[in-house]
Design an enzyme around this catalytic site. Structure first.
Site, PDB file in Angstrom:
ATOM      1  N   HIS A 122       0.880  -1.266   0.036  1.00  0.00           N
ATOM      2  CA  HIS A 122       0.010  -0.028   0.021  1.00  0.00           C
ATOM      3  C   HIS A 122       0.746   1.173   0.097  1.00  0.00           C
ATOM      4  CE1 HIS A 122      -3.041  -2.568   2.145  1.00  0.00           C
ATOM      5  NE2 HIS A 122      -3.509  -2.481   0.954  1.00  0.00           N
ATOM      6  N   PHE A 140       3.930   0.178   4.976  1.00  0.00           N
ATOM      7  CA  PHE A 140       4.808  -1.081   5.503  1.00  0.00           C
ATOM      8  C   PHE A 140       3.813  -2.202   5.530  1.00  0.00           C
ATOM      9  CE2 PHE A 140       5.850   2.741   8.363  1.00  0.00           C
ATOM     10  CZ  PHE A 140       6.950   3.214   7.380  1.00  0.00           C
ATOM     11  N   HIS A 141       3.241  -2.457   4.294  1.00  0.00           N
ATOM     12  CA  HIS A 141       2.443  -3.591   4.140  1.00  0.00           C
ATOM     13  C   HIS A 141       2.953  -4.655   2.985  1.00  0.00           C
ATOM     14  CE1 HIS A 141      -1.110  -0.815   5.985  1.00  0.00           C
ATOM     15  NE2 HIS A 141       0.061  -1.356   6.991  1.00  0.00           N
ATOM     16  N   PRO A 142       3.950  -4.694   2.783  1.00  0.00           N
ATOM     17  CA  PRO A 142       4.447  -5.791   1.814  1.00  0.00           C
ATOM     18  C   PRO A 142       3.902  -7.359   1.820  1.00  0.00           C
ATOM     19  CG  PRO A 142       6.230  -5.542   3.332  1.00  0.00           C
ATOM     20  CD  PRO A 142       5.187  -4.628   3.673  1.00  0.00           C
TER      21      PRO A 142
END
Length: 584
Positions: free
Chosen positions: A341, A514-516
């Site tokens: 995101h 920080f949503h990989p």
């Protein structure tokens, strides 16, 4: 040590405050813990690589079977006391608890710093120990799409029970109103925050004024705004380590935990293509060791390190393995399908919530005595809203999220704050590769491909226009909330508030949220990018599963910690189904 550091400050307020925080970052939560006496077995039943959200849950659920011996490995150390403080989230990401990854330079994004920071937790609890604690499950459509992509058993109706299984929700109003969605009794405490930033209250009212009505984003409709629920209780962070490992580590003699170890590779028998164990390096002793496994190796190292370890072990794209002279065991699209995101810093509000050093010290002491006050919350990050642009394709599913955050290293204190316009449905797909010079010890190469799709840019530009409507609300005007005109180059050369100006801001001041996910994609065998099947088993390799956010075929619409919990809960049930029916 703390007293010595304070004395060297000469009683400077700012120095004392810094000394206390530095001490909290080093002081372990479990300082008086004496591990139970355990004789290390010659062979484990299961080896779990990574003690982040997924790894902690798996270790808990699998070690409940008393005759199974479980080994959990973590590259970091115990959590320090600083992780308990909700407001310290940004500070933790600047500490030794982070792998400190950074993306590779890109042509369309992260231009200002020649790459974007990608915090990943390197500590017991993993990223759940340093994240922003937001408890968001995503949208029903996300999981129904997973199933439509060829993954039976992953529809929303199938996975809801696993979201609920972890949950010990302490918000009485939510429990009473939404019993079908929330419950008590799980390991993971979920709570509303104990303090709400005054500016956050204004932002929430402004969202309502624009029609973003209050909702429970984890139950009724995701479209709307909410004072977020968090992985916390009584003003303190509850990480996956705190929730799932601390209650059992003194009780279960069949659970073995090794910290400060780096796994070099998964050992695979080339004759049978079965995982037989792992090779790891102890940071404490400086020696390499091996651990053997009877049933399965479970890779839960996360979206960056899980593909890295698979490739180091000979599982990955042929061209990448050949480049590093790694013997090829299985050709799979490991490291592909990377999604995140993306957001940017630029829609900036003039309001401050920064206090004197004396006030900050008072807040710190008050928090430590009561777990209350500004440090018991996350500043403006407590408020969020999910909404649709004209490009949204589903009537109930958002494609944009508004988040809010100050410019300080501690959530509670900031000079200005930002409206973080966040893309929930990226069309762009990135890639993770091994380090060219040092594949084992070097940082993986992260290519997130932000804004490479015109569709992503179009959505973001419209979302910016929607965010700017906040400044026309009555409550923003009454409280003198104004849009800050950015004068930093190179965007200052463009017409302020034009599409070209905002596109420049996006590309220059890009930010990951920080949503990989997605680099070990779950999918059917005929999917050329699939790495694991619907039971999370690596294709072509016996006794090896991946259970973490990397298996997500499509990124959920929201923060990814809660979906990772769900994956681990479902994965642990799959493992028990597969092995207990064999009577082993």
């Amino acid at each position: 040590m703390l007293i010595q550091n304070i004395l060297t400050c000469g009683w400077s307020c700012a120095c004392i405050y810094s000394a206390i925080i530095s001490f909290l970052l080093k002081d372990p939560i479990d300082e008086n813990f004496n591990s139970i006496a355990q004789q290390e077995p010659e062979q484990y039943d299961f080896i779990i690589i990574g003690a982040g959200t997924a790894g902690c849950i798996l270790a808990n659920r699998l070690s409940k079977i008393k005759n199974w011996k479980i080994l959990l490995l973590e590259a970091g150390d115990d959590e320090p006391k600083a992780v308990k403080v909700p407001a310290f989230g940004p500070l933790l990401q600047d500490s030794h608890l982070n792998w400190n990854y950074k993306t590779q330079p890109q042509k369309n994004a992260c231009l200002q710093n020649n790459g974007c920071n990608w915090p990943r937790g390197k500590v017991m609890g993993g990223t759940s120990s340093i994240n922003y604690m937001m408890y968001v499950r995503g949208n029903q459509e996300d999981y129904d799409t997973w199933e439509r992509m060829g993954n039976p058993g992953w529809s929303y109706n199938n996975v809801l029970k696993y979201f609920r299984k972890s949950e010990n929700n302490r918000d009485k109003k939510k429990l009473e109103k939404y019993p079908q969605c929330h419950k008590t009794g799980g390991y993971q405490l979920i709570d509303k925050l104990q303090y709400l930033d005054p500016n956050a209250k204004i932002v929430h009212k402004a969202l309502e004024e624009l029609g973003h009505q209050k909702t429970n984003i984890n139950c009724e409709t995701q479209l709307g705004s909410m004072i977020i629920q968090t992985t916390s209780f009584n003003g303190s962070r509850i990480s996956a380590n705190e929730a799932f490992i601390q209650p059992i580590k003194r009780k279960r003699r069949n659970l073995f935990i090794k910290k400060m170890v780096l796994v070099n590779k998964i050992l695979i028998d080339p004759n049978t293509n079965k995982a037989t164990g792992i090779e790891y390096f102890s940071i404490i002793t400086g020696k390499n060791k091996t651990a053997k496994v009877k049933k399965e190796v479970i890779l839960s190292a996360g979206t960056v390190n899980s593909p890295k370890l698979l490739m180091l072990s000979g599982i990955g794209p042929i061209d990448e393995l050949k480049k590093h002279n790694i013997p090829i065991i299985k050709n799979l699209s490991v490291g592909h399908n990377l999604q995140d995101h993306v957001s940017f810093v630029g829609v900036t509000v003039n309001k401050s919530n920064n206090y004197s050093c004396k006030k900050k010290l008072q807040d710190l002491y008050h928090y430590w005595d009561t777990q209350r006050g500004p440090l018991a919350a996350m500043g403006l990050t407590s408020v969020t809203s999910f909404l649709q642009t004209k490009f949204a394709t589903n009537n109930t599913a958002p494609d944009i999220q508004f988040m809010f955050g100050g410019d300080g290293k501690i959530f509670s204190y900031y000079d200005v704050f930002n409206v973080m316009v966040t893309l929930l449905t990226p069309a762009s797909r990135g890639l993770i590769r091994l380090n060219n010079d040092e594949p084992l010890w070097g940082e993986p190469l992260i290519y997130p491909a932000y804004f490479e799709s015109k569709e992503d840019i179009d959505r973001m530009l419209e979302a910016v226009r929607m965010a700017l409507k906040l400044f026309n609300t009555t409550i923003f005007k009454e409280n003198y909330f104004h849009l800050v005109k950015d004068t930093k180059p190179p965007c200052n050369k463009l017409l302020f508030n034009s599409d070209e100006y905002w596109l420049c801001q996006m590309r220059q001041y890009t930010s990951s949220t920080f949503h990989p996910v997605g680099t070990c994609k779950m999918g059917p065998r005929e999917d050329s990018e699939a790495v694991v099947d619907a039971r999370l088993r690596v294709y072509g390799i016996k006794g090896l599963r991946v259970i973490d956010a990397s298996i997500m075929p499509l990124i959920p619409r929201g923060n990814t910690n809660s979906p990772t919990m769900m994956i681990a809960e479902k994965g642990s049930d799959m493992i028990k189904e597969d092995w207990l029916k064999k009577g082993t």
